[in-house]
Design a protein around this motif. Structure first.
Motif, PDB file in Angstrom:
ATOM      1  N   ALA A  42      46.606  49.733  32.235  1.00 36.49           N
ATOM      2  CA  ALA A  42      47.827  49.598  32.657  1.00 36.49           C
ATOM      3  C   ALA A  42      48.005  48.657  33.703  1.00 36.49           C
ATOM      4  CB  ALA A  42      48.657  50.971  32.908  1.00 36.49           C
ATOM      5  N   GLU A  43      49.185  48.064  34.052  1.00 34.99           N
ATOM      6  CA  GLU A  43      49.285  47.021  34.996  1.00 34.99           C
ATOM      7  C   GLU A  43      50.387  47.281  35.852  1.00 34.99           C
ATOM      8  OE1 GLU A  43      49.161  43.262  33.363  1.00 34.99           O
ATOM      9  OE2 GLU A  43      48.386  42.122  35.230  1.00 34.99           O
ATOM     10  N   GLU A  44      50.630  47.206  37.104  1.00 34.30           N
ATOM     11  CA  GLU A  44      51.560  47.247  37.773  1.00 34.30           C
ATOM     12  C   GLU A  44      52.092  45.775  38.417  1.00 34.30           C
ATOM     13  OE1 GLU A  44      54.858  47.589  40.152  1.00 34.30           O
ATOM     14  OE2 GLU A  44      53.161  46.972  41.022  1.00 34.30           O
ATOM     15  N   LEU A  45      53.439  45.102  37.746  1.00 33.00           N
ATOM     16  CA  LEU A  45      53.701  43.945  37.899  1.00 33.00           C
ATOM     17  C   LEU A  45      54.772  43.652  39.164  1.00 33.00           C
ATOM     18  CD1 LEU A  45      53.286  42.605  34.219  1.00 33.00           C
ATOM     19  CD2 LEU A  45      51.819  42.037  36.422  1.00 33.00           C
ATOM     20  N   ASP A  46      55.498  44.821  39.474  1.00 38.52           N
ATOM     21  CA  ASP A  46      56.433  44.687  40.474  1.00 38.52           C
ATOM     22  C   ASP A  46      56.114  44.576  41.972  1.00 38.52           C
ATOM     23  OD1 ASP A  46      58.484  46.880  38.296  1.00 38.52           O
ATOM     24  OD2 ASP A  46      58.167  44.821  38.311  1.00 38.52           O
ATOM     25  N   GLY A  47      54.700  44.163  42.128  1.00 39.89           N
ATOM     26  CA  GLY A  47      54.345  44.239  43.734  1.00 39.89           C
ATOM     27  C   GLY A  47      54.510  45.382  44.347  1.00 39.89           C
ATOM     28  N   ALA A  48      54.700  46.695  43.781  1.00 35.56           N
ATOM     29  CA  ALA A  48      54.641  48.054  44.472  1.00 35.56           C
ATOM     30  C   ALA A  48      53.336  48.550  44.355  1.00 35.56           C
ATOM     31  CB  ALA A  48      55.824  48.715  43.739  1.00 35.56           C
ATOM     32  N   ALA A  49      53.345  49.804  45.045  1.00 38.88           N
ATOM     33  CA  ALA A  49      52.033  50.360  44.909  1.00 38.88           C
ATOM     34  C   ALA A  49      51.789  51.302  43.823  1.00 38.88           C
ATOM     35  CB  ALA A  49      51.927  51.458  46.155  1.00 38.88           C
ATOM     36  N   ALA A  50      50.477  51.487  43.215  1.00 34.91           N
ATOM     37  CA  ALA A  50      50.314  51.988  42.012  1.00 34.91           C
ATOM     38  C   ALA A  50      48.855  52.792  42.223  1.00 34.91           C
ATOM     39  CB  ALA A  50      50.449  51.278  40.826  1.00 34.91           C
ATOM     40  N   THR A  78      44.783  39.255  39.263  1.00 35.89           N
ATOM     41  CA  THR A  78      44.662  39.163  40.778  1.00 35.89           C
ATOM     42  C   THR A  78      46.079  39.582  41.264  1.00 35.89           C
ATOM     43  OG1 THR A  78      45.315  36.921  40.524  1.00 35.89           O
ATOM     44  CG2 THR A  78      43.009  37.368  40.838  1.00 35.89           C
ATOM     45  N   ASP A  79      47.056  39.708  40.737  1.00 35.40           N
ATOM     46  CA  ASP A  79      48.388  39.984  41.113  1.00 35.40           C
ATOM     47  C   ASP A  79      48.760  41.416  40.920  1.00 35.40           C
ATOM     48  OD1 ASP A  79      50.090  36.591  40.514  1.00 35.40           O
ATOM     49  OD2 ASP A  79      48.490  37.290  41.927  1.00 35.40           O
ATOM     50  N   SER A  80      48.019  42.095  40.488  1.00 30.39           N
ATOM     51  CA  SER A  80      48.506  43.395  39.789  1.00 30.39           C
ATOM     52  C   SER A  80      47.491  44.424  40.210  1.00 30.39           C
ATOM     53  CB  SER A  80      48.391  43.468  38.409  1.00 30.39           C
ATOM     54  OG  SER A  80      49.211  42.154  37.783  1.00 30.39           O
ATOM     55  N   VAL A  81      47.912  45.542  40.359  1.00 33.00           N
ATOM     56  CA  VAL A  81      47.339  46.969  40.480  1.00 33.00           C
ATOM     57  C   VAL A  81      46.872  47.024  38.911  1.00 33.00           C
ATOM     58  CG1 VAL A  81      46.877  49.285  41.207  1.00 33.00           C
ATOM     59  CG2 VAL A  81      48.229  47.598  42.515  1.00 33.00           C
ATOM     60  N   MET A  82      45.914  47.481  38.526  1.00 36.18           N
ATOM     61  CA  MET A  82      45.294  47.889  37.237  1.00 36.18           C
ATOM     62  C   MET A  82      44.686  49.260  37.187  1.00 36.18           C
ATOM     63  SD  MET A  82      44.843  44.268  35.559  1.00 36.18           S
ATOM     64  CE  MET A  82      45.367  44.964  33.804  1.00 36.18           C
ATOM     65  N   GLY A  83      44.842  49.955  36.026  1.00 35.44           N
ATOM     66  CA  GLY A  83      44.317  51.079  35.787  1.00 35.44           C
ATOM     67  C   GLY A  83      43.862  51.345  34.631  1.00 35.44           C
ATOM     68  N   TRP A  84      43.105  52.593  34.570  1.00 35.34           N
ATOM     69  CA  TRP A  84      42.613  52.868  32.946  1.00 35.34           C
ATOM     70  C   TRP A  84      43.070  54.407  32.988  1.00 35.34           C
ATOM     71  CZ3 TRP A  84      41.193  50.325  28.886  1.00 35.34           C
ATOM     72  CH2 TRP A  84      40.494  49.029  29.051  1.00 35.34           C
ATOM     73  N   PHE A  85      43.456  54.861  31.868  1.00 29.99           N
ATOM     74  CA  PHE A  85      43.958  56.144  31.638  1.00 29.99           C
ATOM     75  C   PHE A  85      43.384  56.380  30.185  1.00 29.99           C
ATOM     76  CE2 PHE A  85      47.205  56.370  35.027  1.00 29.99           C
ATOM     77  CZ  PHE A  85      47.374  55.149  35.206  1.00 29.99           C
ATOM     78  N   ARG A  86      43.716  57.971  29.880  1.00 34.13           N
ATOM     79  CA  ARG A  86      43.199  58.472  28.547  1.00 34.13           C
ATOM     80  C   ARG A  86      44.007  59.618  28.108  1.00 34.13           C
ATOM     81  NH1 ARG A  86      37.132  60.896  29.650  1.00 34.13           N
ATOM     82  NH2 ARG A  86      37.756  62.707  30.881  1.00 34.13           N
ATOM     83  N   GLN A  87      44.114  59.560  26.907  1.00 31.30           N
ATOM     84  CA  GLN A  87      45.261  60.691  26.517  1.00 31.30           C
ATOM     85  C   GLN A  87      44.906  60.919  25.003  1.00 31.30           C
ATOM     86  OE1 GLN A  87      49.262  59.544  26.267  1.00 31.30           O
ATOM     87  NE2 GLN A  87      49.866  61.758  26.837  1.00 31.30           N
ATOM     88  N   SER A  88      44.796  62.424  24.663  1.00 34.38           N
ATOM     89  CA  SER A  88      44.664  62.990  23.482  1.00 34.38           C
ATOM     90  C   SER A  88      46.124  63.385  22.678  1.00 34.38           C
ATOM     91  CB  SER A  88      43.807  64.030  23.312  1.00 34.38           C
ATOM     92  OG  SER A  88      42.291  63.634  23.420  1.00 34.38           O
ATOM     93  N   GLY A 110      44.568  60.250  34.390  1.00 35.39           N
ATOM     94  CA  GLY A 110      44.321  58.907  35.085  1.00 35.39           C
ATOM     95  C   GLY A 110      42.647  58.978  35.291  1.00 35.39           C
ATOM     96  N   ILE A 111      41.968  57.730  35.224  1.00 38.19           N
ATOM     97  CA  ILE A 111      40.668  57.608  35.619  1.00 38.19           C
ATOM     98  C   ILE A 111      40.177  56.934  36.647  1.00 38.19           C
ATOM     99  CG2 ILE A 111      38.565  56.535  34.323  1.00 38.19           C
ATOM    100  CD1 ILE A 111      39.844  56.808  31.541  1.00 38.19           C
ATOM    101  N   ALA A 112      40.997  55.673  36.836  1.00 37.14           N
ATOM    102  CA  ALA A 112      40.471  54.670  38.030  1.00 37.14           C
ATOM    103  C   ALA A 112      41.583  53.893  38.032  1.00 37.14           C
ATOM    104  CB  ALA A 112      39.357  54.463  37.621  1.00 37.14           C
ATOM    105  N   ASP A 113      41.725  52.985  39.209  1.00 38.53           N
ATOM    106  CA  ASP A 113      42.426  51.973  39.243  1.00 38.53           C
ATOM    107  C   ASP A 113      41.966  51.138  40.401  1.00 38.53           C
ATOM    108  OD1 ASP A 113      44.210  54.083  41.372  1.00 38.53           O
ATOM    109  OD2 ASP A 113      43.415  52.242  42.415  1.00 38.53           O
ATOM    110  N   ILE A 114      42.246  49.671  40.080  1.00 42.01           N
ATOM    111  CA  ILE A 114      41.672  48.687  41.092  1.00 42.01           C
ATOM    112  C   ILE A 114      42.915  47.898  41.797  1.00 42.01           C
ATOM    113  CG2 ILE A 114      41.271  47.095  38.881  1.00 42.01           C
ATOM    114  CD1 ILE A 114      38.694  46.106  40.280  1.00 42.01           C
ATOM    115  N   GLU A 115      42.523  47.671  42.929  1.00 43.00           N
ATOM    116  CA  GLU A 115      43.778  46.874  43.721  1.00 43.00           C
ATOM    117  C   GLU A 115      43.597  45.689  43.475  1.00 43.00           C
ATOM    118  OE1 GLU A 115      46.316  47.759  45.337  1.00 43.00           O
ATOM    119  OE2 GLU A 115      46.134  50.021  45.862  1.00 43.00           O
ATOM    120  N   ARG A 116      44.544  45.100  43.986  1.00 37.83           N
ATOM    121  CA  ARG A 116      44.627  43.395  43.930  1.00 37.83           C
ATOM    122  C   ARG A 116      43.512  42.881  44.672  1.00 37.83           C
ATOM    123  NH1 ARG A 116      49.917  45.626  44.562  1.00 37.83           N
ATOM    124  NH2 ARG A 116      51.434  45.177  42.835  1.00 37.83           N
TER     125      ARG A 116
END
Length: 126
Positions: free
Chosen positions: A97-105, A31-41, A48-54
């Motif tokens: 992935a998760e952004e924990l510093d309170g910044a945008a992502a 709830t405190d983070s912007v989270m995202g999904w990524f993929r790589q070969s 980047g695939i998608a992200d979900i805001e707080r």
């Protein structure tokens, strides 16, 4: 220490579905983070695939929208990626992935995310 643990990867045939999960450690509520999904070969740039805001709002890479759905369950502290109608070109290692510093992502800027999971392999056969 932040831990993101992905699961749910595997092998499917074209047209199949998988749901990936990413469980965050208790001290880093989703709830405190912007989270995202990524993929790589190997040898390729991370995508980047998608992200979900707080607040639960979502953004998607346009070419994947409609087949992939990002969501989170705050009570389980878990992020999900539902993947439908999978294609061989979706074969990749998938990371949360998760952004924990309170910044945008956002999914289109992976450098914005501060913590990463170990990845889970998805293989789609023809």
């Amino acid at each position: 220490q932040v831990h993101l643990v992905e699961s749910g990867g595997g092998s499917v045939q074209t047209g199949g579905s998988l749901r990936l999960s990413c469980t965050a450690s208790e001290d880093t509520p989703v709830t405190d983070s912007v989270m995202g999904w990524f993929r790589q070969s190997p040898g390729k740039q991370r995508e980047g695939i998608a992200d979900i805001e707080r607040d639960g709002s979502t953004r998607y890479k346009q070419s994947l929208k409609g087949r992939f759905t990002i969501s989170k369950d705050n009570s389980k502290n878990t992020l999900y990626l539902q993947m439908n109608n999978l294609r061989p070109e979706d074969t990749d290692t998938y990371y949360c992935a998760e952004e924990l510093d309170g910044a945008a992502a956002a999914f289109y800027a992976d450098y914005m995310f501060t913590h990463w999971g170990q990845g889970t392999q998805v293989t789609v056969s023809p």
